[in-house]
Design a protein around this motif. Structure first.
Motif, PDB file in Angstrom:
ATOM      1  N   TRP A 226       0.859   9.675  -0.763  1.00  0.00           N
ATOM      2  CA  TRP A 226      -0.319   8.813  -0.607  1.00  0.00           C
ATOM      3  C   TRP A 226       0.008   7.655   0.355  1.00  0.00           C
ATOM      4  O   TRP A 226      -0.750   7.376   1.292  1.00  0.00           O
TER       5      TRP A 226
ATOM      6  N   ARG B  95       1.671  16.749  -1.369  1.00  0.00           N
ATOM      7  CA  ARG B  95       0.784  16.535  -2.513  1.00  0.00           C
ATOM      8  C   ARG B  95       1.506  16.858  -3.835  1.00  0.00           C
ATOM      9  O   ARG B  95       1.244  16.246  -4.866  1.00  0.00           O
TER      10      ARG B  95
ATOM     11  N   ASP C 213      -5.549  13.365   7.023  1.00  0.00           N
ATOM     12  CA  ASP C 213      -6.269  14.308   6.163  1.00  0.00           C
ATOM     13  C   ASP C 213      -5.808  15.737   6.423  1.00  0.00           C
ATOM     14  O   ASP C 213      -6.112  16.649   5.655  1.00  0.00           O
TER      15      ASP C 213
ATOM     16  N   GLU D 233      -7.845   8.405  -1.703  1.00  0.00           N
ATOM     17  CA  GLU D 233      -7.055   9.629  -1.492  1.00  0.00           C
ATOM     18  C   GLU D 233      -5.843   9.379  -0.592  1.00  0.00           C
ATOM     19  O   GLU D 233      -4.800  10.004  -0.741  1.00  0.00           O
ATOM     20  N   THR D 234      -6.018   8.492   0.363  1.00  0.00           N
ATOM     21  CA  THR D 234      -4.919   8.134   1.269  1.00  0.00           C
ATOM     22  C   THR D 234      -4.858   6.610   1.379  1.00  0.00           C
ATOM     23  O   THR D 234      -5.860   5.927   1.158  1.00  0.00           O
TER      24      THR D 234
END
Ligand SMILES: Cc1cc2nc3c(=O)[nH]c(=O)nc-3n(C[C@H](O)[C@H](O)[C@H](O)COP(=O)(O)OP(=O)(O)OC[C@H]3O[C@@H](n4cnc5c(N)ncnc54)[C@H](O)[C@@H]3O)c2cc1C
Length: 476
Positions: free
Chosen positions: A192, A184, A165, A374-375
């Motif tokens: 990702w 990103r 994160d 998100e990941t």
């Protein structure tokens, strides 16, 4: 790739082709071969065809292309701490990133970029000069590479999230030997995937992290209680952390107290439960927050006190040295129920080696806040990460006994667990367990990504996402 062979001719002639391209290439007949192929887990004994110690991105590209041209098996070595030993392979080429040690810290931007051979102790030392840190592991000699690419949990995670994160960008060498910046904004699909299944998509040569103000003095350390009092201690612990602020991250260890200098000799070898904590916030407020953790019974030793963050980070180093034998099994427990607590105590009581232990990480907080999907990293639910570590030395020839203890412990805790495991705590346990590190959506998305970026499975000496796995309709 037409043909895939794991072995290559390690005669001087064959290696010469690579020797010209890599500064330090170590083959089986070279001095230092045994040291170069040794990793943290002494139970792993693999004999690579050669080890390419890469000291630049260009050398990594050369090593990838050399292996690619010849259809060689490649393994990638960061800090060499993966318990399954994927950093080294038999007969193939090890791309050893340990010379990539460059660290640059930008205190104004609160960012640090570190080469893939950096260890957590080195990165923390560099960032703490400015009172900064990112979320790292809890042992200084662990590599930033594997830990980051698998997710990353540690003392700061409930306040600042997982290591991934806090990852802003990486430099990546792909299976085709291309150099990419991945973030990103650039190659977001890869960004990702590398944040949780990273070893599958290329060789990361550097990592850029977001930093946070941390310490440099934090309120942290373990309070040790006798295992005989563990039932009351753990029930009290459960209450004490129920409403804990995110500044507080706690980690339990159940074991025989190790013979480390910060513990009095009288305690060495005694069965204990250590309630470890780190409060990453103002010390005065922290004192109130951690007080209940110091009063869960009668501590034999209370080391939960103000100390430099870097000191906390190195406290457990001596208990897990290089070269001992290790075997791990891990699972997530959603809650420390009375039955789960009793199981932890019973199984610890039955331990077969004084060096083995069970470590329980408190999840939740910021790590649970990242948006779904998100990941690739997926340990987002509150609860506890239970990691059972069988540990023995070379002199103790009966490793099977300790492995059997670890498996019995794992079987006993399973009824109190959910079907989810942290990738970085997996050994070499096969496809089903790798699947358990992801939910179904993430896993399918990873397979699709692998098909796009590494369809030949060139990077397969790892917790492998095989491109050959069948996917549901949407992904085909
Ligand atoms: C003593 C100890 C303490 C630990 N504590 C924690 C902890 O507090 N928190 C936590 O989250 N985990 C922890 N771990 C688990 C740790 O995250 C994993 O063992 C991790 O794999 C270690 O990374 P490494 O680079 O040292 O290992 P390696 O064995 O070198 O690498 C592990 C895997 O990642 C791949 N890899 C490594 N670097 C790269 C790269 N740059 N590019 C592509 N692939 C790469 C390797 O090929 C291998 O498949 C701990 C492990 C140990 C042994």
């Amino acid at each position: 790739m037409a043909s895939v062979s794991n072995a290559f001719d390690t005669t001087a002639i064959e290696l010469a082709g690579l020797r010209d391209r890599i500064g330090e290439l170590i083959g089986p007949r070279d001095p230092g071969y045994d040291e170069a192929r040794a990793i943290w887990n002494g139970a792993i004994d693999r004999r690579p065809g050669a080890i390419a110690r890469c000291s630049s991105v260009a050398e990594v590209v050369e090593a990838v292309r050399f292996a690619r041209e010849r259809g060689l098996l490649v393994s990638v070595r960061g800090g060499g701490h993966g318990v399954g030993g994927f950093a080294v392979c038999d007969e193939g080429l090890v791309i050893d990133l340990s010379p990539l040690k460059r660290i640059s810290v930008d205190p104004a931007a609160r960012q640090a970029t570190a080469g893939a051979g950096v260890l957590w102790g080195e990165l923390d030392a560099a960032t703490q000069r400015d009172g900064l840190a990112t979320v790292g592991g809890i042992v200084t000699h662990t590599g930033i590479g594997g830990l980051t690419l698998g997710g990353g949990i540690g003392w700061l995670m409930r306040k600042h999230g997982a290591t991934v994160d806090n990852l802003l960008a990486v430099e990546l060498v792909t299976a085709d030997g291309e150099r990419l910046t991945v973030s990103r904004d650039e190659h977001p699909d890869l960004f990702w995937g590398i944040r949780g299944a990273g070893a599958n998509f290329g060789v990361v040569t550097s990592f850029t992290y977001r930093l946070h103000q941390v310490g440099p003095t934090v309120l942290a350390g373990p309070a040790y209680y006798p295992l005989a009092e563990a039932r009351e201690v753990l029930r009290g612990y459960r209450e004490a952390i129920a409403e804990a602020p995110e500044e507080l991250t706690t980690i339990l260890t159940l074991r025989h107290a190790p013979p480390v200098p910060y513990l009095p000799e009288a305690v060495h070898g005694e069965p204990v439960v250590a309630v470890g904590a780190c409060y990453a916030g103002p010390l005065e407020r922290g004192a109130q927050v951690v007080r209940p953790l110091k009063q869960l019974g009668t501590p034999i030793v209370d080391l939960l006190q103000a100390r430099p963050y870097t000191e906390l980070q190195s406290m457990f180093d001596a208990a897990v040295p290089h070269g001992w034998r290790y075997y791990w099994k891990s699972i997530e427990a959603p809650a420390l129920t009375d039955a789960a607590i009793d199981t932890l105590i019973e199984q610890t009581t039955a331990v077969t080696s004084p060096n083995s232990y069970c470590i329980v990480f408190q999840l939740g907080g910021a790590i649970a806040r990242a948006g779904a999907g998100e990941t690739a990293f997926c340990q987002r639910q509150p609860g506890h990460d239970v990691n059972i570590n069988a540990v023995w030395t070379a002199e103790d020839g009966d490793g099977a006994r300790h492995v059997a203890w670890c498996r019995r412990f794992f079987d006993a805790i399973l009824p109190h667990a959910r079907e989810c495991v942290y990738l970085n705590f997996l050994g070499d346990e096969g496809q089903e367990r790798i699947r358990a590190a992801y939910d179904a959506d993430r896993f399918d998305r990873l397979v699709a990504l692998k098909r796009r970026h590494d369809p030949d499975n060139f990077f397969r000496a790892n917790q492998n996402i095989s491109p050959a796995i069948d996917l549901p309709g949407d992904f085909k």
